[in-house]
Design a protein around this motif. Structure first.
Motif, short mmCIF file in Angstrom:
data_model
loop_
_atom_site.label_atom_id
_atom_site.label_comp_id
_atom_site.label_asym_id
_atom_site.label_seq_id
_atom_site.Cartn_x
_atom_site.Cartn_y
_atom_site.Cartn_z
N PRO A 83 -36.10 -6.65 25.14
CA PRO A 83 -34.78 -6.60 24.50
C PRO A 83 -34.83 -5.97 23.11
CG PRO A 83 -35.69 -8.82 24.35
CD PRO A 83 -36.66 -8.03 25.18
N VAL A 84 -33.77 -5.21 22.81
CA VAL A 84 -33.62 -4.61 21.49
C VAL A 84 -32.19 -4.87 21.04
CG1 VAL A 84 -35.33 -2.81 21.89
CG2 VAL A 84 -32.94 -2.37 22.45
N GLU A 85 -32.00 -4.89 19.73
CA GLU A 85 -30.65 -5.01 19.20
C GLU A 85 -30.02 -3.63 19.17
OE1 GLU A 85 -29.72 -7.24 15.79
OE2 GLU A 85 -31.09 -8.90 16.27
N MET A 86 -28.86 -3.52 19.79
CA MET A 86 -28.13 -2.26 19.85
C MET A 86 -26.67 -2.57 19.55
SD MET A 86 -27.93 0.60 22.88
CE MET A 86 -29.68 0.96 22.73
N GLY A 87 -26.16 -2.00 18.47
CA GLY A 87 -24.81 -2.34 18.07
C GLY A 87 -24.74 -3.80 17.67
N LEU A 88 -23.87 -4.55 18.32
CA LEU A 88 -23.69 -5.97 18.01
C LEU A 88 -24.28 -6.87 19.08
CD1 LEU A 88 -20.01 -5.81 16.71
CD2 LEU A 88 -22.11 -5.75 15.37
N GLY A 89 -25.16 -6.33 19.92
CA GLY A 89 -25.70 -7.13 21.01
C GLY A 89 -27.18 -6.92 21.24
N SER A 90 -27.75 -7.77 22.09
CA SER A 90 -29.13 -7.64 22.56
C SER A 90 -29.09 -6.90 23.89
CB SER A 90 -29.75 -9.03 22.73
OG SER A 90 -31.03 -8.94 23.32
N TYR A 91 -29.93 -5.86 24.02
CA TYR A 91 -29.81 -4.91 25.13
C TYR A 91 -31.15 -4.81 25.86
CZ TYR A 91 -29.00 -0.27 27.26
OH TYR A 91 -28.88 0.81 28.11
N VAL A 92 -31.09 -4.84 27.20
CA VAL A 92 -32.29 -4.73 28.03
C VAL A 92 -32.00 -3.79 29.20
CG1 VAL A 92 -34.01 -5.98 29.39
CG2 VAL A 92 -32.85 -7.14 27.49
N GLU A 93 -32.91 -2.84 29.44
CA GLU A 93 -32.81 -1.98 30.61
C GLU A 93 -33.73 -2.50 31.70
OE1 GLU A 93 -33.43 2.10 29.55
OE2 GLU A 93 -31.72 2.14 28.17
N MET A 94 -33.22 -2.53 32.95
CA MET A 94 -33.94 -3.14 34.07
C MET A 94 -33.89 -2.24 35.30
SD MET A 94 -32.47 -7.06 33.86
CE MET A 94 -33.02 -8.17 32.56
N LEU A 95 -34.72 -2.59 36.28
CA LEU A 95 -34.67 -2.00 37.61
C LEU A 95 -34.51 -3.11 38.62
CD1 LEU A 95 -37.65 0.56 37.50
CD2 LEU A 95 -35.21 1.09 37.25
N ASP A 96 -33.63 -2.91 39.62
CA ASP A 96 -33.55 -3.89 40.69
C ASP A 96 -34.69 -3.64 41.68
OD1 ASP A 96 -32.83 -1.91 42.56
OD2 ASP A 96 -30.69 -2.41 42.50
N PRO A 97 -34.89 -4.48 42.69
CA PRO A 97 -36.05 -4.32 43.60
C PRO A 97 -36.07 -2.98 44.35
CG PRO A 97 -35.16 -6.53 43.79
CD PRO A 97 -34.19 -5.76 42.95
N GLN A 98 -34.91 -2.32 44.46
CA GLN A 98 -34.87 -1.02 45.13
C GLN A 98 -35.07 0.14 44.16
OE1 GLN A 98 -34.70 -1.24 48.43
NE2 GLN A 98 -34.51 -3.47 48.12
N GLY A 99 -35.27 -0.17 42.87
CA GLY A 99 -35.52 0.86 41.88
C GLY A 99 -34.28 1.39 41.18
N ALA A 100 -33.13 0.75 41.39
CA ALA A 100 -31.90 1.21 40.74
C ALA A 100 -31.86 0.73 39.30
CB ALA A 100 -30.68 0.69 41.50
N PRO A 101 -31.72 1.65 38.33
CA PRO A 101 -31.68 1.23 36.92
C PRO A 101 -30.30 0.72 36.52
CG PRO A 101 -31.61 3.62 37.08
CD PRO A 101 -31.74 3.11 38.48
N PHE A 102 -30.31 -0.27 35.64
CA PHE A 102 -29.09 -0.80 35.05
C PHE A 102 -29.49 -1.51 33.77
CE2 PHE A 102 -30.85 -4.21 37.51
CZ PHE A 102 -30.52 -5.38 36.86
#
Length: 243
Positions: A196-215
């Motif tokens: 997690p990183v602070e971005m703007g006014l929130g905590s932000y995390v980039e993830m992959l689901d089990p099929q490899g789709a990023p969100f």
């Protein structure tokens, strides 16, 4: 937002565990209200999350896309409550056009498990600014430490992130706590890419689901606010009442 996947059952199970979603037809639901779409992968819709942008006049918007150097990847398709088409910008970022016909998209926002935001990932800011300005009338601003797209009415509609070595649109979903969501994602077979990183006014995390789709997921960062009030001493105040 719509997720295209070749393994509908496993994918639905992942997001049910992560966000509490259920699947009904072609929609993800949260407490009976639509929060995103789900469909099977087709040649013109590669697997992953697809961001749709509203297009009250789909044919005219698709024409502006090609005039601005983008591509129309599919013919307009009549769907339940909408007419849609898939397009791409000049740098290859794929997104959808959505002309509502009784169904405008997500029915609930602003709470955990719902769509928070969508970001364009690109390092070609000049090309993006020219294209989205021409097609949608957007302008790019930089406030609170992050770039945001503003509509012609000066409403924030999306973000822009550089330095990800990829070109695509990426959705972000609201959660109550990113640390808890990271643990839950790992337990369900997904993984963390960034944060997690602070971005703007929130905590932000980039993830992959089990099929490899990023969100991505984001949670508000709560900071204590200290107020300091100074009072002036008032000496010798006289109130005079005249009659």
């Amino acid at each position: 937002m719509e997720l295209t996947t070749s393994d509908r059952d496993d994918t639905a199970g992942f997001y049910a565990g992560l966000f509490g979603w259920q699947v009904e037809g072609d929609r993800f639901l949260l407490d009976g209200q639509a929060v995103a779409g789900i469909s099977r992968t087709r040649p013109e819709t590669p697997p992953g999350w697809l961001t749709y942008l509203a297009a009250p006049d789909l044919a005219r918007t698709a024409e502006r896309v090609t005039q601005a150097g983008g591509r129309q990847l599919t013919w307009p398709e009549e769907r339940h409550g909408a007419c849609t088409a898939i397009v791409s910008d000049p740098t290859g970022a794929v997104f959808g056009l959505w002309q509502a016909a009784g169904f405008s998209g997500a029915q609930v926002r602003g709470e955990p498990g719902t769509m928070e935001w969508s970001d364009l990932l690109t390092d070609d800011i000049a090309a993006a600014t020219g294209f989205y300005g021409s097609v949608f009338g957007w302008t790019l601003t930089d406030e609170f430490g992050s770039r945001e797209w503003l509509s012609e009415a000066h409403d924030s509609v999306a973000g822009l992130i550089t330095g990800r070595y990829d070109v695509r649109w990426q959705p972000s979903f609201q959660v109550a706590d990113t640390t808890e969501t990271i643990d839950r994602c790992a337990g369900l077979g997904g993984r963390v890419v960034t944060g997690p990183v602070e971005m703007g006014l929130g905590s932000y995390v980039e993830m992959l689901d089990p099929q490899g789709a990023p969100f991505a997921v984001t949670a508000p960062v709560h900071r204590p606010v200290e107020l300091s009030v100074a009072y002036n001493d008032i000496i010798g105040m006289e109130l005079t009442y005249g009659g």
